[in-house]
Scaffold this motif. Structure first.
Motif, PDB file in Angstrom:
ATOM      1  N   SER A  35      10.988  64.679  79.936  1.00  0.00           N
ATOM      2  CA  SER A  35      11.645  65.227  78.743  1.00  0.00           C
ATOM      3  C   SER A  35      10.775  66.265  78.044  1.00  0.00           C
ATOM      4  O   SER A  35       9.557  66.110  77.933  1.00  0.00           O
ATOM      5  N   ALA A  36      11.452  67.315  77.544  1.00  0.00           N
ATOM      6  CA  ALA A  36      10.773  68.454  76.934  1.00  0.00           C
ATOM      7  C   ALA A  36      10.265  68.123  75.538  1.00  0.00           C
ATOM      8  O   ALA A  36      10.795  67.254  74.834  1.00  0.00           O
ATOM      9  N   VAL A  37       9.232  68.851  75.133  1.00  0.00           N
ATOM     10  CA  VAL A  37       8.631  68.737  73.809  1.00  0.00           C
ATOM     11  C   VAL A  37       8.835  70.062  73.088  1.00  0.00           C
ATOM     12  O   VAL A  37       8.615  71.132  73.663  1.00  0.00           O
ATOM     13  N   TYR A  38       9.274  70.014  71.829  1.00  0.00           N
ATOM     14  CA  TYR A  38       9.498  71.229  71.056  1.00  0.00           C
ATOM     15  C   TYR A  38       8.256  72.117  71.080  1.00  0.00           C
ATOM     16  O   TYR A  38       7.145  71.672  70.757  1.00  0.00           O
ATOM     17  N   GLY A  39       8.441  73.379  71.430  1.00  0.00           N
ATOM     18  CA  GLY A  39       7.365  74.354  71.318  1.00  0.00           C
ATOM     19  C   GLY A  39       6.251  74.217  72.326  1.00  0.00           C
ATOM     20  O   GLY A  39       5.220  74.897  72.198  1.00  0.00           O
ATOM     21  N   ARG A  40       6.413  73.377  73.344  1.00  0.00           N
ATOM     22  CA  ARG A  40       5.359  73.170  74.349  1.00  0.00           C
ATOM     23  C   ARG A  40       5.994  73.242  75.734  1.00  0.00           C
ATOM     24  O   ARG A  40       6.349  72.222  76.328  1.00  0.00           O
ATOM     25  N   SER A  41       6.143  74.437  76.248  1.00  0.00           N
ATOM     26  CA  SER A  41       6.887  74.627  77.493  1.00  0.00           C
ATOM     27  C   SER A  41       6.225  73.960  78.688  1.00  0.00           C
ATOM     28  O   SER A  41       6.888  73.657  79.680  1.00  0.00           O
ATOM     29  N   GLN A  42       4.913  73.716  78.619  1.00  0.00           N
ATOM     30  CA  GLN A  42       4.204  73.121  79.751  1.00  0.00           C
ATOM     31  C   GLN A  42       4.022  71.619  79.612  1.00  0.00           C
ATOM     32  O   GLN A  42       3.358  70.999  80.452  1.00  0.00           O
ATOM     33  N   THR A  43       4.596  71.041  78.572  1.00  0.00           N
ATOM     34  CA  THR A  43       4.382  69.617  78.301  1.00  0.00           C
ATOM     35  C   THR A  43       5.664  68.831  78.499  1.00  0.00           C
ATOM     36  O   THR A  43       6.736  69.241  78.059  1.00  0.00           O
ATOM     37  N   ARG A  44       5.546  67.689  79.184  1.00  0.00           N
ATOM     38  CA  ARG A  44       6.649  66.743  79.328  1.00  0.00           C
ATOM     39  C   ARG A  44       6.128  65.357  78.934  1.00  0.00           C
ATOM     40  O   ARG A  44       4.959  65.039  79.134  1.00  0.00           O
ATOM     41  N   LEU A  45       7.004  64.570  78.395  1.00  0.00           N
ATOM     42  CA  LEU A  45       6.680  63.187  78.053  1.00  0.00           C
ATOM     43  C   LEU A  45       7.805  62.303  78.556  1.00  0.00           C
ATOM     44  O   LEU A  45       8.862  62.774  78.959  1.00  0.00           O
ATOM     45  N   SER A  46       7.578  60.994  78.487  1.00  0.00           N
ATOM     46  CA  SER A  46       8.672  60.071  78.772  1.00  0.00           C
ATOM     47  C   SER A  46       9.763  60.298  77.741  1.00  0.00           C
ATOM     48  O   SER A  46       9.501  60.815  76.645  1.00  0.00           O
ATOM     49  N   PRO A  47      11.004  59.941  78.025  1.00  0.00           N
ATOM     50  CA  PRO A  47      12.085  60.186  77.063  1.00  0.00           C
ATOM     51  C   PRO A  47      11.827  59.611  75.676  1.00  0.00           C
ATOM     52  O   PRO A  47      12.070  60.288  74.671  1.00  0.00           O
ATOM     53  N   THR A  48      11.347  58.383  75.599  1.00  0.00           N
ATOM     54  CA  THR A  48      11.146  57.782  74.279  1.00  0.00           C
ATOM     55  C   THR A  48      10.043  58.484  73.503  1.00  0.00           C
ATOM     56  O   THR A  48      10.158  58.684  72.289  1.00  0.00           O
ATOM     57  N   LEU A  49       8.981  58.899  74.191  1.00  0.00           N
ATOM     58  CA  LEU A  49       7.887  59.570  73.487  1.00  0.00           C
ATOM     59  C   LEU A  49       8.260  61.002  73.125  1.00  0.00           C
ATOM     60  O   LEU A  49       7.833  61.520  72.092  1.00  0.00           O
ATOM     61  N   ALA A  50       9.057  61.658  73.960  1.00  0.00           N
ATOM     62  CA  ALA A  50       9.553  62.987  73.596  1.00  0.00           C
ATOM     63  C   ALA A  50      10.448  62.892  72.366  1.00  0.00           C
ATOM     64  O   ALA A  50      10.377  63.736  71.462  1.00  0.00           O
ATOM     65  N   ALA A  51      11.300  61.868  72.316  1.00  0.00           N
ATOM     66  CA  ALA A  51      12.135  61.654  71.139  1.00  0.00           C
ATOM     67  C   ALA A  51      11.269  61.456  69.901  1.00  0.00           C
ATOM     68  O   ALA A  51      11.569  61.967  68.813  1.00  0.00           O
ATOM     69  N   PHE A  52      10.157  60.733  70.075  1.00  0.00           N
ATOM     70  CA  PHE A  52       9.259  60.458  68.951  1.00  0.00           C
ATOM     71  C   PHE A  52       8.619  61.746  68.419  1.00  0.00           C
ATOM     72  O   PHE A  52       8.727  62.066  67.231  1.00  0.00           O
ATOM     73  N   VAL A  53       7.938  62.510  69.278  1.00  0.00           N
ATOM     74  CA  VAL A  53       7.214  63.679  68.776  1.00  0.00           C
ATOM     75  C   VAL A  53       8.175  64.752  68.270  1.00  0.00           C
ATOM     76  O   VAL A  53       7.878  65.449  67.292  1.00  0.00           O
ATOM     77  N   ASN A  54       9.340  64.892  68.889  1.00  0.00           N
ATOM     78  CA  ASN A  54      10.297  65.877  68.407  1.00  0.00           C
ATOM     79  C   ASN A  54      10.922  65.443  67.083  1.00  0.00           C
ATOM     80  O   ASN A  54      11.245  66.272  66.232  1.00  0.00           O
TER      81      ASN A  54
END
Length: 434
Positions: A35-54
């Motif tokens: 899952s993508a992270v806002y403003g970080r095109s080279q960064t992926r996280l697990s879905p739950t952690l991407a939901a958290f940081v976004n």
């Protein structure tokens, strides 16, 4: 709402609290290329952690939308839905309509729950509402996008109720944005747990005799039956009441006092503009609702300044408006600002409740020559009674997203959001964030 939440989330990815949340996830958990992270095109996280940081990004500057009863609806739901959409295989990506329906379900659940309580109508004192209803809204939205069965949806909401809640004492700190991050993450986790068969008390949102269900958060919570989805009388709350979109990043209450103070600034310096000279001011009286956590005479941090009637009023008196740059260290340290802050007195009129639908703000400035100038705001530009126009929302989005993304990508994302209803699947929207 989707466009505005994306814009403030992208801008929020530049903040220190977002950096801290992202570093926590990168260092404490193994990276998962999903899952993508806002403003970080080279960064992926697990879905739950991407939901958290976004989710953290969306609320990191208090620039996200606000509804009535008081909550921030989009930041708890959109990051979770984007993370789920990234998680789903390419052959089952949701259509734009499916995505929007799930988003509306998440917003609807938040609004319905809060309308079952009179306590929830007012600016909160105990729990930060997004940490409560936002968690359930995220769970409901994710359950819809994951096509959970009705029983599983009930369990997802019940699980989310046990993951909800954060105290208002952490308002005006770097921890407050975590409330939105956790709402998005924990709601998604609740839906995923329910999809795996985890069960909870499916009546937790009902009035349970002898035991606290959702009334643990709102003591006067009295649920009412809802129309089933197949009922033709069903009407989404968003059809009858818009949300408030902010023109500068601060607590919603600040927008009333900033607009009132801005009108006094114009009386002082004239329509041509300019800066106010503090020595001409003898006293500043603010008539605002009683709300302790946004009554901060001398804020000492960026986050406190965003939650200070006094800071917003004095910034607008000096400059004619409050903007993102008003909260920079240099702006907050200005001697003339602190001179004005020392002249402020606050009063609470009995007809001015801590309620975003009924409050107002008055600013009375007494000059050293005895002249008294007054400004009043009953409904600021951006409130649901006086909403931002579509062009203003686009300008806000371009300014926010443009701080992180190249212009071409900003325009692609804008077009993807505005054409979401026509998308056969959300791949083009997701690709704009990758």
């Amino acid at each position: 709402m989707v466009l505005d939440s994306l814009g403030v989330g992208l801008l929020g990815s530049t903040t220190q609290v977002f950096q801290l949340a992202l570093q926590h996830c990168q260092h404490m958990y193994a990276l998962d290329d999903i899952s993508a992270v806002y403003g970080r095109s080279q960064t992926r996280l697990s879905p739950t952690l991407a939901a958290f940081v976004n989710g953290v990004a969306a609320h990191s500057m208090d620039f996200d939308d606000t509804w009535h009863p008081a909550t921030h609806p989009s930041g708890a739901v959109l990051p979770a839905l984007l993370a789920v959409s990234d998680m789903l295989p390419s052959y089952s990506k949701p259509s734009g309509l499916d995505f929007l329906l799930a988003f509306n379900v998440g917003i609807e659940v938040q609004g319905r729950l809060m309308r079952f309580s009179n306590e929830a109508q007012n600016i909160p004192k105990r729990f930060h509402p997004p940490s409560v209803v936002g968690t359930l809204g995220s769970a409901a939205a994710c359950a819809r996008l994951l096509s959970l069965e009705r029983t599983q949806c009930c369990h997802a909401l019940a699980i989310a109720a046990s993951l909800a809640g954060a105290p208002m004492a952490n308002a005006a700190t770097q921890t407050k944005p975590l409330h939105l991050g956790n709402a998005a993450r924990l709601g998604l986790e609740a839906a995923l747990l329910a999809s795996r068969g985890l069960e909870a008390n499916a009546q937790v949102l009902d009035a349970l005799p002898g035991v606290a269900g959702f009334s643990a958060f709102y003591e006067d919570y009295v649920p009412q039956p809802l129309h089933p989805p197949e009922d033709r009388d069903l009407c989404f709350l968003l059809e009858n009441q818009d949300v408030a979109f902010k023109s500068f990043p601060a607590h919603l209450g600040m927008h009333w006092v900033a607009e009132a103070a801005g009108s006094v600034h114009e009386l002082l310096v004239g329509p041509q503009g300019g800066s106010l000279s503090p020595p001409v001011v003898k006293e500043i009286l603010l008539s605002v609702p009683p709300s302790k956590y946004i009554n901060r005479p001398f804020p000492t941090s960026e986050h406190q300044a965003r939650h200070s009637f006094q800071f917003s009023a004095c910034s607008a008196l000096l400059d004619g408006e409050v903007t993102s740059s008003s909260f920079s260290p240099a702006a907050r340290r200005r001697p003339e600002l602190h001179t004005l802050l020392s002249l402020v007195r606050v009063e609470h009129a009995p007809d001015n409740p801590a309620n975003f639908d009924r409050m107002y703000a008055e600013v009375h400035v007494t000059l050293v020559d005895g002249t008294v100038l007054q400004g009043r705001c009953d409904t600021f530009y951006g409130h649901w009674r006086h909403p931002l126009c579509a062009d203003a929302l686009r300008r806000k989005f371009r300014a926010n997203a443009g701080a992180v993304l190249p212009e071409e990508q900003v325009e692609e994302l804008l077009q993807a959001v505005e054409g979401l209803e026509q998308l056969e699947n959300c791949t083009s929207l997701l690709s704009c964030l990758h």
